[in-house]
Design an enzyme around this catalytic site. Sequence first.
Site, short mmCIF file in Angstrom:
data_model
loop_
_atom_site.label_atom_id
_atom_site.label_comp_id
_atom_site.label_asym_id
_atom_site.label_seq_id
_atom_site.Cartn_x
_atom_site.Cartn_y
_atom_site.Cartn_z
N TRP A 186 0.86 -1.18 0.00
CA TRP A 186 0.00 0.00 0.00
C TRP A 186 0.90 1.23 0.00
O TRP A 186 1.83 1.31 0.79
CB TRP A 186 -0.92 0.06 1.23
N GLU A 225 -3.05 -2.86 -2.40
CA GLU A 225 -4.17 -2.25 -1.68
C GLU A 225 -4.53 -0.87 -2.23
O GLU A 225 -3.70 0.04 -2.26
CB GLU A 225 -3.81 -2.14 -0.19
N ASP A 293 -11.74 7.35 6.65
CA ASP A 293 -10.92 6.16 6.88
C ASP A 293 -10.23 6.28 8.24
O ASP A 293 -9.02 6.36 8.34
CB ASP A 293 -9.89 6.05 5.75
N ASP A 295 -10.02 4.29 10.83
CA ASP A 295 -9.40 3.11 11.44
C ASP A 295 -9.74 2.95 12.91
O ASP A 295 -8.87 2.70 13.73
CB ASP A 295 -7.88 3.12 11.21
N ASP A 325 -6.82 -4.11 10.33
CA ASP A 325 -6.10 -2.85 10.10
C ASP A 325 -6.83 -1.71 10.78
O ASP A 325 -7.77 -1.15 10.21
CB ASP A 325 -5.96 -2.60 8.59
C1 RNT Z 1 -3.78 2.93 4.91
C2 RNT Z 1 -3.88 1.49 4.62
C3 RNT Z 1 -2.74 0.64 5.08
C4 RNT Z 1 -2.24 1.05 6.45
C5 RNT Z 1 -1.25 0.09 7.06
C6 RNT Z 1 -0.51 0.72 8.19
O1 RNT Z 1 -4.92 3.63 4.63
O2 RNT Z 1 -5.06 0.98 5.12
O3 RNT Z 1 -3.09 -0.70 5.03
O4 RNT Z 1 -3.29 1.20 7.36
O5 RNT Z 1 -0.45 -0.41 6.10
ZN ZN Z 2 -5.35 -1.12 5.07
#
Ligand code: RNT
Ligand code: ZN
Length: 417
Positions: A186, A225, A293, A295, A325
């Site tokens: 990513w 990703e 996003d 998280d 994640d």
């Molecule tokens: C970021 C992506 C990625 C990261 C990690 C730390 O938006 O989701 O996967 O969260 O690689």
């Molecule tokens: Zn991710």
Amino acid sequence: MKRELIQKKYEMARDLYAEFGVDVDKALAALQQISLSLHCWQTDDVCGFESSDGVLTGGIQTTGNYPGKARNIDEVRADIEKVKTLVPGKHRLSLHAIYGDFGGKKVDRDQIEPIHFQSWIDWAKANDMKLDFNSTSFSHPKSGNLTLSNRDKGIRDFWIEHTIRSRRIADEMGRQLGDKACHNLWIHDGSKDITVDRYYYRSLLKDSLDQIFAHKFEHVKDAVESKVFGIGLESFTVGSHEFYMGYALENKLMATLDMGHFHPTEETYDKISSLLLYSPEILLHVSRPVRWDSDHVVILNDSVQMLAQEIVWANALGRVNIGLDYFDASINRIGAYVVGIRATQKAFLQALLSPIDKLREYEAKDQLFERLALLEEMKSLPWNDVYNYFCMINNVPVAEEYITEVEAYERDITSKR
Ligand code: RNT
Ligand code: ZN
């Protein structure tokens, strides 16, 4: 909760599910096989062990400063070992390239080698875990807004080298641990404002990827990703969903679906059956976006439940690599893992316990009220009694019992950091 009570409730649940034609023990056996890939980066707010100023870049953000984050490799390991005692099942660990065992030395990203991860491999062996890996393009002086798609060939080459090396490290992990490691790529590449040369940046990324994947590694399952936008990179993401879906399919790689990487009302679950018709395997990042996003810690919400249902109903558990994640720095980080892991497992258990034959029959006969009604009834069947039993037979805390254990670890360990 008393063992006898857990046992009794499980037996009642088993009988009740049997009335719906569902075999609870079969569901439990399947759940036992589901190995989640735990992301190491919830332990320390995505900092890693490079001796840098620790500023997280790349359009991602942790918010909060809850005390006790892991400050070094030993603390990360201790925290993951603790998490393992609080969740049922056997899981994997996903490392980022910035989590190498660099022994206090400055090792730049284009210099990393398997040797920097040998102690992780040894630790994984000792802890009966498999490993997955991620190249790290953020939080580095050469990150900027563009890495693999930078106009500057020198910058591109630096990140190409880094990514090839990351895949080589993943290969070594897979080889030594006897199980292929997923390597997830990513990058944050994008731009804050209107961009006129989008085709050009994407062609540069494609060319960089071609160079990266020209190297073949036997023990790696490669994934790419996509993302819809990042903080400060709101108007353009080079590696969009279409970009990587095309790339993954053409080059026989896995696409990674992160639940936070689509438009807010766009659900991730509906992408699974489409992708699996064209690709043998995919990788998931189970996450919880709140308005963006963000998280947040995964909870048992509709999105996660639908995701699990889709995979189970497509009979695709063996084709989906399930990674977590999220990174919440505002609450106890060990607790964050336990909540997210358990929520994900509960979603899969619910899916495994669904009377899918009956649902399919209703659907085939156009009995759509009946289908909806049964889907609703499923929600309040005693699946949680089955999950509690699953925890009990796996010798981990049942239901909220893990709260006191997380508190004790905080009192004894993390609060002293
Ligand atoms: C970021 C992506 C990625 C990261 C990690 C730390 O938006 O989701 O996967 O969260 O690689
Ligand atoms: Zn991710």
